[in-house]
Motif scaffolding. Structure first.
Motif, PDB file in Angstrom:
ATOM      1  N   LEU A  75       0.821  -1.206   0.000  1.00  0.00           N
ATOM      2  CA  LEU A  75       0.000   0.000   0.000  1.00  0.00           C
ATOM      3  C   LEU A  75       0.856   1.259   0.000  1.00  0.00           C
ATOM      4  CD1 LEU A  75      -2.746  -1.093   2.561  1.00  0.00           C
ATOM      5  CD2 LEU A  75      -2.908  -1.079   0.061  1.00  0.00           C
ATOM      6  N   GLU A  76       1.947   1.235   0.746  1.00  0.00           N
ATOM      7  CA  GLU A  76       2.833   2.402   0.776  1.00  0.00           C
ATOM      8  C   GLU A  76       3.594   2.554  -0.544  1.00  0.00           C
ATOM      9  OE1 GLU A  76       3.884   3.581   5.239  1.00  0.00           O
ATOM     10  OE2 GLU A  76       5.125   1.933   4.493  1.00  0.00           O
ATOM     11  N   ALA A  77       3.960   1.442  -1.157  1.00  0.00           N
ATOM     12  CA  ALA A  77       4.742   1.501  -2.394  1.00  0.00           C
ATOM     13  C   ALA A  77       3.888   1.797  -3.622  1.00  0.00           C
ATOM     14  CB  ALA A  77       5.492   0.183  -2.592  1.00  0.00           C
ATOM     15  N   HIS A  78       2.641   1.325  -3.633  1.00  0.00           N
ATOM     16  CA  HIS A  78       1.873   1.354  -4.882  1.00  0.00           C
ATOM     17  C   HIS A  78       0.462   1.938  -4.782  1.00  0.00           C
ATOM     18  CE1 HIS A  78       5.048  -1.198  -6.373  1.00  0.00           C
ATOM     19  NE2 HIS A  78       4.773  -2.140  -5.485  1.00  0.00           N
ATOM     20  N   ALA A  79      -0.042   2.231  -3.586  1.00  0.00           N
ATOM     21  CA  ALA A  79      -1.457   2.613  -3.471  1.00  0.00           C
ATOM     22  C   ALA A  79      -1.683   3.964  -2.818  1.00  0.00           C
ATOM     23  CB  ALA A  79      -2.234   1.532  -2.709  1.00  0.00           C
ATOM     24  N   GLY A  80      -0.613   4.741  -2.574  1.00  0.00           N
ATOM     25  CA  GLY A  80      -0.805   6.096  -2.070  1.00  0.00           C
ATOM     26  C   GLY A  80      -1.150   6.195  -0.610  1.00  0.00           C
ATOM     27  N   LEU A  81      -0.947   5.129   0.164  1.00  0.00           N
ATOM     28  CA  LEU A  81      -1.180   5.188   1.621  1.00  0.00           C
ATOM     29  C   LEU A  81       0.131   5.404   2.354  1.00  0.00           C
ATOM     30  CD1 LEU A  81      -3.848   3.696   0.642  1.00  0.00           C
ATOM     31  CD2 LEU A  81      -3.912   2.739   2.965  1.00  0.00           C
ATOM     32  N   SER A  82       0.046   5.953   3.543  1.00  0.00           N
ATOM     33  CA  SER A  82       1.218   6.077   4.412  1.00  0.00           C
ATOM     34  C   SER A  82       0.833   5.675   5.822  1.00  0.00           C
ATOM     35  CB  SER A  82       1.780   7.502   4.395  1.00  0.00           C
ATOM     36  OG  SER A  82       0.879   8.398   5.013  1.00  0.00           O
ATOM     37  N   PHE A  83       1.761   5.043   6.524  1.00  0.00           N
ATOM     38  CA  PHE A  83       1.618   4.656   7.917  1.00  0.00           C
ATOM     39  C   PHE A  83       2.841   5.219   8.659  1.00  0.00           C
ATOM     40  CE2 PHE A  83      -0.746   1.669   5.442  1.00  0.00           C
ATOM     41  CZ  PHE A  83      -1.768   1.179   6.230  1.00  0.00           C
ATOM     42  N   GLU A  84       2.626   6.094   9.623  1.00  0.00           N
ATOM     43  CA  GLU A  84       3.765   6.703  10.290  1.00  0.00           C
ATOM     44  C   GLU A  84       3.437   7.045  11.746  1.00  0.00           C
ATOM     45  OE1 GLU A  84       4.833  10.529   8.757  1.00  0.00           O
ATOM     46  OE2 GLU A  84       2.747  11.139   8.446  1.00  0.00           O
ATOM     47  N   LEU A  85       4.438   6.923  12.590  1.00  0.00           N
ATOM     48  CA  LEU A  85       4.296   7.365  13.976  1.00  0.00           C
ATOM     49  C   LEU A  85       4.374   8.880  14.018  1.00  0.00           C
ATOM     50  CD1 LEU A  85       6.500   4.880  16.037  1.00  0.00           C
ATOM     51  CD2 LEU A  85       4.008   4.960  15.907  1.00  0.00           C
ATOM     52  N   VAL A  86       3.583   9.497  14.900  1.00  0.00           N
ATOM     53  CA  VAL A  86       3.619  10.946  15.121  1.00  0.00           C
ATOM     54  C   VAL A  86       3.703  11.175  16.630  1.00  0.00           C
ATOM     55  CG1 VAL A  86       2.382  11.524  13.009  1.00  0.00           C
ATOM     56  CG2 VAL A  86       1.104  11.074  15.106  1.00  0.00           C
ATOM     57  N   PRO A  87       4.139  12.360  17.049  1.00  0.00           N
ATOM     58  CA  PRO A  87       4.258  12.606  18.499  1.00  0.00           C
ATOM     59  C   PRO A  87       2.930  12.427  19.217  1.00  0.00           C
ATOM     60  CG  PRO A  87       5.424  14.286  17.275  1.00  0.00           C
ATOM     61  CD  PRO A  87       4.658  13.488  16.264  1.00  0.00           C
ATOM     62  N   ALA A  88       2.984  11.745  20.359  1.00  0.00           N
ATOM     63  CA  ALA A  88       1.765  11.498  21.143  1.00  0.00           C
ATOM     64  C   ALA A  88       1.478  12.670  22.064  1.00  0.00           C
ATOM     65  CB  ALA A  88       1.893  10.207  21.930  1.00  0.00           C
TER      66      ALA A  88
END
Length: 406
Positions: free
Chosen positions: A393-406
């Motif tokens: 999904l990150e490589a080919h489908a335009g999604l991103s999964f990322e940690l952000v400050p809590a």
């Protein structure tokens, strides 16, 4: 199965989302890395789609949703069937049964919890015996939620040595148009429930699609209009929360309660701060309540179906799909009180532009990325495909999964 011709057959290729997915696959797999074909009940519509989309060398198969012999012939030629033929409660039963019995892997984009439960009850044993992987909810409902929780729990385990026993998901931004197919599925669910007290009770159960004997008893949060201190914003109910939460809880059960026996999960929409945020939250909440009441009453349901809501085959324009997006934030809390937060974003309208890409990549993951020793049965995206699907999904489908400050 032996002598398969195709990695993937797109069944329902001429549906609204099927056409979007077909065009995406034509570009995505132009290198021949995936062998695929299109299928549906109308040869003339398939030919029109093939001509308009320029599907050179892509075979067409004709099979009606109720024709068991034709569906068996189709399944014999594929490793994976991906279906966009909904409402699934009306048209999906035979195909799931055939896939489960023949060992053909299957995925779809349903959000119909009552139908998923019926399919599990009827065909889980056959899928286990044949080795078929059956994975529902491979669109906006419920890949971002299911994989977002999976991603956050993995990061929590690495950082804190334990998973979160509570996660709240907030829809920070969402932009996209509604489709007649989704509306038709919702209307059918309301029709079924209006005359079935047992089904109405099932639809209130957050664990309704968990496997038998799951043992979960925690009372899940019921999100209404409220002020959320953690996010500094008013919140309102999110229409996809019911199916998304059920899929997340099934993932917990299938992963041997890795999120905890008393795991709590909720989803809501962020509407903003102050008086304007409160007004927006009230409007969302009242609008959802009014819509469900309207759909439950036959006279207003007829009016909405015929004069207000989009019809099957209708949906957002290409421009709306391109300009659509979504931004989801997940906040997790461990039993010790540690907090961790992540974002999941998508670059197209959630229900169609993004869903088509997610569904295609889920099918490709089933066809190519998983070990053959994985047992058959009814899985969730997170428990069967997990990190491998996130990578796609990150490589080919335009999604991103990322940690952000809590």
């Amino acid at each position: 199965m032996t002598d398969q011709t195709f990695d993937i057959i797109v069944y329902g290729a001429t549906s609204f989302v099927g056409q979007i997915m077909t065009r995406y696959m034509q570009a995505q797999f132009a290198d021949g890395s995936i062998r695929w074909a299109i299928a549906g009940r109308s040869k003339s519509k398939l030919e029109t789609l093939s001509r308009q989309a320029g599907l050179t060398g892509i075979e067409m198969l004709v099979a009606d949703a109720g024709d068991e012999a034709a569906l068996k012939a189709m399944c014999a030629r594929a490793r994976v069937i991906v279906s966009t033929v909904g409402p699934y409660a009306l048209y999906g039963d035979t195909l799931v049964r055939v896939c489960a019995e023949t060992g053909t892997h299957y995925c779809d984009l349903t959000g119909e919890a009552q139908w998923i439960r019926r399919m599990q009850d009827r065909h889980e044993d056959a899928a286990r015996q044949s080795g078929a992987w059956i994975v529902h909810c491979c669109g906006f409902d419920s890949i971002p939620s299911d994989l977002g929780v999976h991603f956050l729990q993995q990061q929590a385990a690495k950082r804190f040595g334990q998973t979160c026993n509570r996660i709240n998901m907030r829809v920070v931004k969402i932009k996209g148009g509604a489709s007649g197919g989704t509306i038709a599925s919702m209307i059918n669910m309301v029709k079924e429930a209006s005359g079935d007290a047992e089904l109405r009770a099932q639809l209130k159960d957050p664990y309704s699609i968990c496997p038998p004997g799951h043992g979960f008893t925690a009372r899940q949060p019921d999100v209404q209009m409220a002020y959320d201190e953690e996010y500094g914003s008013w919140i309102a109910p999110f229409i996809m929360a019911a199916i998304n939460a059920r899929v997340v809880h099934r993932s917990n059960a299938l992963s041997h309660n890795s999120y905890g026996d008393g795991f709590l999960y909720e989803e809501a929409m962020v509407s903003g701060e102050g008086a304007s945020g409160k007004r927006a939250a009230r409007a969302i909440s009242w609008g959802m309540t009014g819509a469900m009441i309207g759909l439950a009453l036959p006279p207003t349901r007829w009016l909405l179906e015929n004069h207000v809501l989009p019809r099957p085959g209708e949906g957002p324009s290409e421009k709306q799909q391109r300009e659509g997006e979504y931004d989801l934030v997940f906040l997790g809390t461990t039993p010790r009180g540690d907090k961790i937060r992540c974002r999941v974003t998508g670059d197209r309208d959630p229900g169609y532009g993004s869903t088509a890409k997610m569904l295609a990549q889920a099918a490709a993951c089933l066809a190519r990325d998983l070990p053959g020793t994985t047992p058959g049965g009814f899985w969730t995206p997170a428990t069967l495909m997990g990190d491998k699907l996130i990578g796609r999904l990150e490589a080919h489908a335009g999604l991103s999964f990322e940690l952000v400050p809590a």
